[in-house]
Enzyme design. Sequence first.
Site, PDB file in Angstrom:
ATOM      1  N   LYS A 136       0.751  -1.129  -0.082  1.00 55.51           N
ATOM      2  CA  LYS A 136      -0.062  -0.084   0.096  1.00 55.51           C
ATOM      3  C   LYS A 136       0.943   1.246  -0.059  1.00 55.51           C
ATOM      4  O   LYS A 136       1.784   1.308   0.923  1.00 55.51           O
ATOM      5  CB  LYS A 136      -0.799   0.062   1.225  1.00 55.51           C
ATOM      6  CG  LYS A 136      -2.068  -1.005   1.072  1.00 55.51           C
ATOM      7  CD  LYS A 136      -3.111  -0.682   2.423  1.00 55.51           C
ATOM      8  CE  LYS A 136      -4.122  -1.836   2.281  1.00 55.51           C
ATOM      9  NZ  LYS A 136      -5.227  -1.325   3.370  1.00 55.51           N
ATOM     10  N   LYS A 161       1.378 -10.906   8.367  1.00 53.41           N
ATOM     11  CA  LYS A 161       0.776 -10.102   7.585  1.00 53.41           C
ATOM     12  C   LYS A 161       1.041 -10.513   5.898  1.00 53.41           C
ATOM     13  O   LYS A 161       0.414 -10.152   5.202  1.00 53.41           O
ATOM     14  CB  LYS A 161       1.413  -8.713   7.610  1.00 53.41           C
ATOM     15  CG  LYS A 161       1.189  -7.652   6.581  1.00 53.41           C
ATOM     16  CD  LYS A 161       0.706  -6.540   7.080  1.00 53.41           C
ATOM     17  CE  LYS A 161       0.085  -5.548   5.804  1.00 53.41           C
ATOM     18  NZ  LYS A 161       0.189  -4.082   6.169  1.00 53.41           N
ATOM     19  N   GLU A 169      -7.081  -6.116  -0.863  1.00 59.71           N
ATOM     20  CA  GLU A 169      -8.125  -5.942   0.157  1.00 59.71           C
ATOM     21  C   GLU A 169      -9.462  -5.935  -0.426  1.00 59.71           C
ATOM     22  O   GLU A 169     -10.348  -5.347  -0.178  1.00 59.71           O
ATOM     23  CB  GLU A 169      -8.047  -4.475   0.563  1.00 59.71           C
ATOM     24  CG  GLU A 169      -8.435  -4.338   2.084  1.00 59.71           C
ATOM     25  CD  GLU A 169      -8.268  -3.067   2.953  1.00 59.71           C
ATOM     26  OE1 GLU A 169      -6.843  -2.984   3.003  1.00 59.71           O
ATOM     27  OE2 GLU A 169      -9.267  -2.253   2.979  1.00 59.71           O
ATOM     28  N   HIS A 209      -9.438   0.455  12.972  1.00 57.00           N
ATOM     29  CA  HIS A 209      -9.142   1.455  11.970  1.00 57.00           C
ATOM     30  C   HIS A 209     -10.431   2.504  11.483  1.00 57.00           C
ATOM     31  O   HIS A 209     -10.167   3.437  11.036  1.00 57.00           O
ATOM     32  CB  HIS A 209      -8.388   0.932  10.565  1.00 57.00           C
ATOM     33  CG  HIS A 209      -6.890   0.881  11.197  1.00 57.00           C
ATOM     34  ND1 HIS A 209      -6.458  -0.128  12.006  1.00 57.00           N
ATOM     35  CD2 HIS A 209      -5.732   1.077  10.419  1.00 57.00           C
ATOM     36  CE1 HIS A 209      -5.335  -0.326  11.645  1.00 57.00           C
ATOM     37  NE2 HIS A 209      -4.719   0.453  10.814  1.00 57.00           N
ATOM     38  N   HIS A 237      -9.361   6.142  11.590  1.00 51.41           N
ATOM     39  CA  HIS A 237      -9.166   6.876  10.587  1.00 51.41           C
ATOM     40  C   HIS A 237      -9.940   8.473  10.867  1.00 51.41           C
ATOM     41  O   HIS A 237      -9.498   9.259  10.496  1.00 51.41           O
ATOM     42  CB  HIS A 237      -9.490   6.193   9.367  1.00 51.41           C
ATOM     43  CG  HIS A 237      -8.729   5.377   8.689  1.00 51.41           C
ATOM     44  ND1 HIS A 237      -9.196   4.187   8.078  1.00 51.41           N
ATOM     45  CD2 HIS A 237      -7.499   5.310   8.684  1.00 51.41           C
ATOM     46  CE1 HIS A 237      -8.143   3.290   7.590  1.00 51.41           C
ATOM     47  NE2 HIS A 237      -7.127   3.866   8.039  1.00 51.41           N
ATOM     48  N   HIS A 257      -0.399   7.374  14.217  1.00 57.56           N
ATOM     49  CA  HIS A 257      -1.443   6.582  13.900  1.00 57.56           C
ATOM     50  C   HIS A 257      -1.727   5.485  14.640  1.00 57.56           C
ATOM     51  O   HIS A 257      -2.849   5.043  15.097  1.00 57.56           O
ATOM     52  CB  HIS A 257      -0.782   6.037  12.460  1.00 57.56           C
ATOM     53  CG  HIS A 257      -1.865   4.890  12.051  1.00 57.56           C
ATOM     54  ND1 HIS A 257      -3.071   5.053  11.390  1.00 57.56           N
ATOM     55  CD2 HIS A 257      -1.439   3.629  11.619  1.00 57.56           C
ATOM     56  CE1 HIS A 257      -3.501   3.903  10.976  1.00 57.56           C
ATOM     57  NE2 HIS A 257      -2.457   2.816  10.954  1.00 57.56           N
TER      58      HIS A 257
END
Length: 356
Positions: free
Chosen positions: A136, A220, A230, A241, A245, A258
């Site tokens: 990503k 992962k 995804e 998240h 976010h 984050h």
Amino acid sequence: MRTLAVELGPRRYPVHVGRELPPALLAEVLAGRPAAAVVDARLARRQGPRLDAWLGGLPRLTVPSGEGSKRLVRVERLAGRLLELGLGRDGVLVAAGGGVVGDLAGFLAASYLRGVPFVQLPTTLLAQVDASLGGKTAVHLAGARNALGFFHQPLAVMADLAWLDTLSRRDLRAGLAELVKTMAVADPAWLERLAAAGPALLDPHAPLLEAAVTASCRHKAAVVAADEREDGRRRVLNFGHTLAHALEAAGPRPAWRHGEAVALGMLAALRLGEREGITPPALRRCLTGLFGSLGLPGRLPPDLAAARLLALMDRDKKRRGGRVEFVLLEAWGRPRAGIVVAPSRVAAVLREFGAA
Ligand code: GLY
């Protein structure tokens, strides 16, 4: 050193994890090709000799630390510098830094001359356990985080824990939150080990930390190999998240890391799961204790209204298939993605966590 692989067929790549990895690993991947490195400015100040060992004489493009660097204007400047350096389509970029540098350099690599390969040298815990793996890449637009980006897998990831020796405790904590997230959705035994270790994890030399980073990378890598873009299984990595976010988009002052936002997002998702009859209360008790002992936040900033966070989640949903969805847990290692919860019920949980 352990070497794992992200199994993506012809784009398969290795993930090396360990302390004091040999910089020759990078030279091997570059294989004599022209290259340039995008380097975090704080890292350059704190880890000069180690950077010299890894990057040797490669040209270095230094970018200021922090989310403010994930901007198109920065990409344009960096691309201009690469053109000046004469880096062609046979060139390779190296990203040396945390998640911001990885996302930015990855975006640059995906777009420069219609795409050149890149290598991830993640130097923060968060980048080592999460951001550097999986391809990503993104930059922010005003008011829309990560709105422009590509899936662009690296040639290799080299996660050397020695970089963590100069990381602030705050950044270590933030990285631990993402590590906990991965274990919460994928590995009950590891989650219990992390919970038992508590603040001992804040020592970058702890052998347990190296083993945990390796295990997290393995999980992962498996998820990314199964669902690169995804469309399904990778969504479980978004545990915590949905709120994180929104919280980051709200731009609390002082800014949260984050990982801090994800920590609070996980606690809220566990509470939401309890209220929806999905999550046993013991899970939240466990993470509340662990995060408390690590010094991760357990409450929302007092000046943030639940209505504002809901509005930000609503705005985000258009990018995620038109629904505000949560990842809720039935147990450690048993996530359920794509759960839609009525806004009034979400608001009630946000207020429990201190939202106005
Ligand atoms: N950070 C979550 C993912 O890479 O999918």
